[in-house]
Design a protein around this motif. Structure first.
Motif, short mmCIF file in Angstrom:
data_model
loop_
_atom_site.label_atom_id
_atom_site.label_comp_id
_atom_site.label_asym_id
_atom_site.label_seq_id
_atom_site.Cartn_x
_atom_site.Cartn_y
_atom_site.Cartn_z
N MET A 162 -28.57 7.02 8.30
CA MET A 162 -27.33 6.28 8.12
C MET A 162 -26.27 7.14 7.45
O MET A 162 -26.56 8.20 6.90
CB MET A 162 -27.59 5.04 7.24
CG MET A 162 -28.51 4.00 7.84
SD MET A 162 -28.89 2.70 6.63
CE MET A 162 -27.25 2.07 6.27
N VAL A 163 -25.05 6.65 7.50
CA VAL A 163 -23.96 7.23 6.73
C VAL A 163 -23.80 6.43 5.44
O VAL A 163 -23.69 5.20 5.48
CB VAL A 163 -22.64 7.23 7.51
CG1 VAL A 163 -21.50 7.75 6.65
CG2 VAL A 163 -22.77 8.05 8.78
N TYR A 164 -23.85 7.11 4.31
CA TYR A 164 -23.71 6.46 3.01
C TYR A 164 -22.42 6.94 2.36
O TYR A 164 -22.12 8.13 2.39
CB TYR A 164 -24.90 6.79 2.10
CG TYR A 164 -26.24 6.30 2.60
CD1 TYR A 164 -26.78 5.10 2.14
CD2 TYR A 164 -26.97 7.04 3.52
CE1 TYR A 164 -28.01 4.66 2.59
CE2 TYR A 164 -28.19 6.60 3.98
CZ TYR A 164 -28.71 5.41 3.50
OH TYR A 164 -29.93 4.97 3.97
N LYS A 165 -21.70 6.04 1.73
CA LYS A 165 -20.50 6.42 0.99
C LYS A 165 -20.45 5.59 -0.30
O LYS A 165 -19.73 4.61 -0.41
CB LYS A 165 -19.25 6.22 1.83
CG LYS A 165 -18.04 6.93 1.22
CD LYS A 165 -16.90 7.03 2.20
CE LYS A 165 -15.68 7.74 1.60
NZ LYS A 165 -15.99 9.12 1.16
N THR A 219 -33.68 7.98 0.43
CA THR A 219 -33.91 7.53 1.80
C THR A 219 -35.24 8.09 2.30
O THR A 219 -35.78 9.07 1.76
CB THR A 219 -32.79 8.01 2.74
OG1 THR A 219 -32.90 9.43 2.94
CG2 THR A 219 -31.41 7.66 2.19
N LYS A 220 -35.75 7.47 3.36
CA LYS A 220 -37.02 7.92 3.94
C LYS A 220 -36.91 9.36 4.43
O LYS A 220 -37.83 10.17 4.24
CB LYS A 220 -37.41 7.00 5.09
CG LYS A 220 -38.78 7.27 5.68
CD LYS A 220 -39.12 6.27 6.76
CE LYS A 220 -40.48 6.57 7.38
NZ LYS A 220 -40.83 5.60 8.46
N LYS A 250 -39.25 -1.03 3.18
CA LYS A 250 -38.09 -1.66 3.81
C LYS A 250 -37.53 -2.78 2.94
O LYS A 250 -38.22 -3.74 2.64
CB LYS A 250 -38.48 -2.21 5.18
CG LYS A 250 -38.86 -1.12 6.19
CD LYS A 250 -38.75 -1.61 7.63
CE LYS A 250 -37.29 -1.73 8.03
NZ LYS A 250 -37.12 -2.01 9.48
N HIS A 251 -36.29 -2.62 2.55
CA HIS A 251 -35.59 -3.64 1.76
C HIS A 251 -35.00 -4.72 2.67
O HIS A 251 -34.90 -5.88 2.27
CB HIS A 251 -34.47 -2.98 0.95
CG HIS A 251 -34.91 -1.81 0.15
ND1 HIS A 251 -35.54 -1.94 -1.07
CD2 HIS A 251 -34.83 -0.47 0.38
CE1 HIS A 251 -35.82 -0.73 -1.55
NE2 HIS A 251 -35.40 0.17 -0.69
N ARG A 255 -32.10 -0.88 5.64
CA ARG A 255 -32.36 0.09 4.59
C ARG A 255 -33.85 0.23 4.28
O ARG A 255 -34.56 -0.77 4.14
CB ARG A 255 -31.61 -0.30 3.31
CG ARG A 255 -31.73 0.71 2.18
CD ARG A 255 -30.74 0.40 1.08
NE ARG A 255 -30.92 1.30 -0.04
CZ ARG A 255 -30.22 1.27 -1.17
NH1 ARG A 255 -29.25 0.37 -1.29
NH2 ARG A 255 -30.44 2.11 -2.16
N GLU A 256 -34.29 1.48 4.16
CA GLU A 256 -35.68 1.79 3.83
C GLU A 256 -35.70 2.95 2.84
O GLU A 256 -34.96 3.93 3.00
CB GLU A 256 -36.46 2.16 5.09
CG GLU A 256 -37.93 2.41 4.83
CD GLU A 256 -38.72 2.64 6.12
OE1 GLU A 256 -39.95 2.85 6.03
OE2 GLU A 256 -38.11 2.60 7.21
#
Length: 316
Positions: A162-165, A219-220, A250-251, A255-256
């Motif tokens: 994913m892209v996280y910001k 992250t995984k 896994k939340h 998201r994991e």
């Protein structure tokens, strides 16, 4: 060194957890009986969700088990109380440190007579569009002893993920924080900080930390690649214990987290971890500050460091 929460009674779970720990760290456990420099520390692994009450129930259970097991400091991962499932949720539940969420955890520490490292709490920020990612240290009387607001924010496009910001909704902190405790002098950090060794260098050499706390939700993808090696590097280069509590599994659909909660000694050896990367539970180890002194005496890197003097000469 720790077992999943299951249908076992709390007492049985603690006994099994302790027997697992002793099998792997028998020397440390025996030494703690006669050595006043040791103290038992626990590192939690859990899968938080966007249900505040459910997360608290799990934390409550683990704290009480840890207290029975003789743990003096129990360390929780980043976002222990809440992991959002959609944009904006974290801002909606963010509150001040004297609010009802944090005060429940302070009461839990007091009732269980245990110190808590509560990493990655969603503290209300300077405006409605921002919060602080705050590591809260609570003592055994339920008092907040110190707080660290995450300095390095996770703005990353993770390959294949994913892209996280994080900076879009989080205000970065500015202060390096270390705090004395009955376990030793603690250096407080959060997750992505792990990739910036200069922070840990300052905690060791400028703030005299002996134990570095790294609550995380890696992250995984990044966890599989870098988690353990970065933690062991921070322990080796600072000659500190490292206690790294991790979110796991896994939340939600999006998201994991990688998991793998660890305790590492000043020589870089993993001395406690859960039996797998997915279980909810905690692992324990006896922190021996005489080992910190021994490693630092035998390899006196604090005396050999030349960066400060070299840097000054370069600047002039």
């Amino acid at each position: 060194m720790a077992l999943p929460i299951s249908t076992l009674t709390a007492q049985a779970r603690v006994l099994r957890r302790l027997s697992f720990h002793r099998a792997a760290t028998a020397t440390a456990t025996v030494c703690s009986m006669a050595n006043p420099t040791t103290a038992r520390v626990g590192v939690v692994q859990m899968t938080s969700t966007n249900d505040l009450n459910s997360n608290y129930a799990i934390c409550d259970r683990l704290v009480k088990e840890a207290a029975v097991a003789g743990v003096k400091l129990l360390c929780f991962p980043e976002s222990f109380s809440f992991v959002s499932s959609k944009d904006g949720e974290s801002l909606q539940i963010a509150e001040n440190l004297d609010g009802p969420i944090m005060q429940k955890y302070c009461s839990l520490a007091r009732e269980s007579n245990i110190w808590l490292s509560l990493g990655g709490f969603q503290e209300k920020g300077p405006d409605n569009a921002h919060l602080s990612n705050t590591h809260v240290l609570v003592d055994d009387s339920g008092k907040i002893r110190n707080v660290y607001r995450k300095i390095h924010l996770f703005d990353v496009d993770v390959p294949g993920n994913m892209v996280y910001k994080e900076s879009s909704f989080t205000t970065a902190g500015n202060d390096i924080i270390a705090e004395d405790s009955p376990i030793g002098r603690l250096g407080l950090t959060v997750c992505y900080d792990l990739r910036f060794p200069e922070l840990y260098q300052q905690l060791r050499f400028e703030h005299q930390a002996q134990i570095l706390l790294v609550p995380s939700a890696f992250t995984k993808v990044t966890g599989a690649a870098h988690w353990e090696i970065l933690l062991r590097a921070r322990a080796i280069e600072t000659q500190c214990y490292v206690v790294a509590a991790a979110q796991a599994g896994k939340h939600n659909e999006k998201r994991e987290s990688y998991g793998d909660s660890l305790i590492i000694d000043p020589w870089g050896t993993v001395i406690a971890r859960l039996p797998d990367r997915f279980s909810t539970g905690f692992a324990v180890a006896d922190i021996d500050l005489s080992k910190v002194d021994s490693v630092r005496t035998k390899m006196p890197i604090s005396q050999h460091r030349r960066f400060d003097s070299c840097w000054k000469s370069l600047k002039t």
